[in-house]
Design a protein around this motif. Structure first.
Motif, PDB file in Angstrom:
ATOM      1  N   LEU A  23       0.831  -1.201   0.000  1.00  0.00           N
ATOM      2  CA  LEU A  23       0.000   0.000   0.000  1.00  0.00           C
ATOM      3  C   LEU A  23       0.867   1.254   0.000  1.00  0.00           C
ATOM      4  O   LEU A  23       0.599   2.211  -0.728  1.00  0.00           O
ATOM      5  CB  LEU A  23      -0.941  -0.002   1.209  1.00  0.00           C
ATOM      6  CG  LEU A  23      -1.942   1.151   1.287  1.00  0.00           C
ATOM      7  CD1 LEU A  23      -2.863   1.166   0.066  1.00  0.00           C
ATOM      8  CD2 LEU A  23      -2.770   1.032   2.558  1.00  0.00           C
ATOM      9  N   THR A  35      -8.940   1.882   0.676  1.00  0.00           N
ATOM     10  CA  THR A  35      -8.725   1.140   1.910  1.00  0.00           C
ATOM     11  C   THR A  35      -9.967   1.210   2.785  1.00  0.00           C
ATOM     12  O   THR A  35     -10.843   2.040   2.572  1.00  0.00           O
ATOM     13  CB  THR A  35      -7.528   1.695   2.714  1.00  0.00           C
ATOM     14  OG1 THR A  35      -7.788   3.065   3.029  1.00  0.00           O
ATOM     15  CG2 THR A  35      -6.239   1.573   1.937  1.00  0.00           C
ATOM     16  N   LEU A  38      -7.702  -1.241   7.187  1.00  0.00           N
ATOM     17  CA  LEU A  38      -6.236  -1.245   7.275  1.00  0.00           C
ATOM     18  C   LEU A  38      -5.698  -2.393   8.137  1.00  0.00           C
ATOM     19  O   LEU A  38      -4.603  -2.310   8.677  1.00  0.00           O
ATOM     20  CB  LEU A  38      -5.713   0.106   7.781  1.00  0.00           C
ATOM     21  CG  LEU A  38      -5.977   1.283   6.858  1.00  0.00           C
ATOM     22  CD1 LEU A  38      -5.488   2.572   7.491  1.00  0.00           C
ATOM     23  CD2 LEU A  38      -5.331   1.077   5.498  1.00  0.00           C
ATOM     24  N   CYS A  45      -8.689  -3.174   0.050  1.00  0.00           N
ATOM     25  CA  CYS A  45      -7.422  -2.902  -0.635  1.00  0.00           C
ATOM     26  C   CYS A  45      -6.884  -4.124  -1.382  1.00  0.00           C
ATOM     27  O   CYS A  45      -5.712  -4.174  -1.734  1.00  0.00           O
ATOM     28  CB  CYS A  45      -6.387  -2.406   0.365  1.00  0.00           C
ATOM     29  SG  CYS A  45      -5.915  -3.643   1.591  1.00  0.00           S
ATOM     30  N   CYS A  56      -4.177  -8.471   0.270  1.00  0.00           N
ATOM     31  CA  CYS A  56      -4.544  -7.156   0.807  1.00  0.00           C
ATOM     32  C   CYS A  56      -3.269  -6.333   0.930  1.00  0.00           C
ATOM     33  O   CYS A  56      -2.339  -6.722   1.646  1.00  0.00           O
ATOM     34  CB  CYS A  56      -5.225  -7.296   2.161  1.00  0.00           C
ATOM     35  SG  CYS A  56      -6.841  -8.079   2.066  1.00  0.00           S
ATOM     36  N   CYS A  58      -2.689  -3.602   2.433  1.00  0.00           N
ATOM     37  CA  CYS A  58      -2.447  -2.940   3.722  1.00  0.00           C
ATOM     38  C   CYS A  58      -1.655  -3.813   4.688  1.00  0.00           C
ATOM     39  O   CYS A  58      -1.066  -3.300   5.641  1.00  0.00           O
ATOM     40  CB  CYS A  58      -3.750  -2.484   4.357  1.00  0.00           C
ATOM     41  SG  CYS A  58      -4.792  -3.827   4.977  1.00  0.00           S
TER      42      CYS A  58
END
Length: 79
Positions: A23, A35, A38, A45, A56, A58
């Motif tokens: 990210l 997002t 997080l 994400c 993902c 994040c």
């Protein structure tokens, strides 16, 4: 050792360090990834690797075992 990250469909390429959050790499490259939590729970994400593996951004770092990585961005109409 840096890793070349390629973001599709816009074909944006940036160098990143192993372990760096994907990210954060995307942000440095001027790429916006939506997002939510997080923490990897909501999957807002989520992107796909070349082999179709979803991840993902994040909570996923740049892998240290390869010299390049291609990420396919897509957007979820629910986010």
């Amino acid at each position: 050792m840096s890793v070349q990250i390629r973001f599709l469909p816009d074909d944006v390429i940036i160098e990143a360090e192993p372990g760096e959050l994907l990210l954060d790499v995307a942000r440095k490259a001027g790429i916006h990834i939506t997002t939510g939590c997080l923490m990897g729970s909501c999957h807002a994400c989520e992107v796909e690797l070349d082999d179709g593996t979803p991840l993902c951004t994040c909570i996923s770092g740049v892998p240290g075992d390869r010299d390049s990585l291609t990420i396919h961005l897509y957007s979820d109409p629910l986010w």
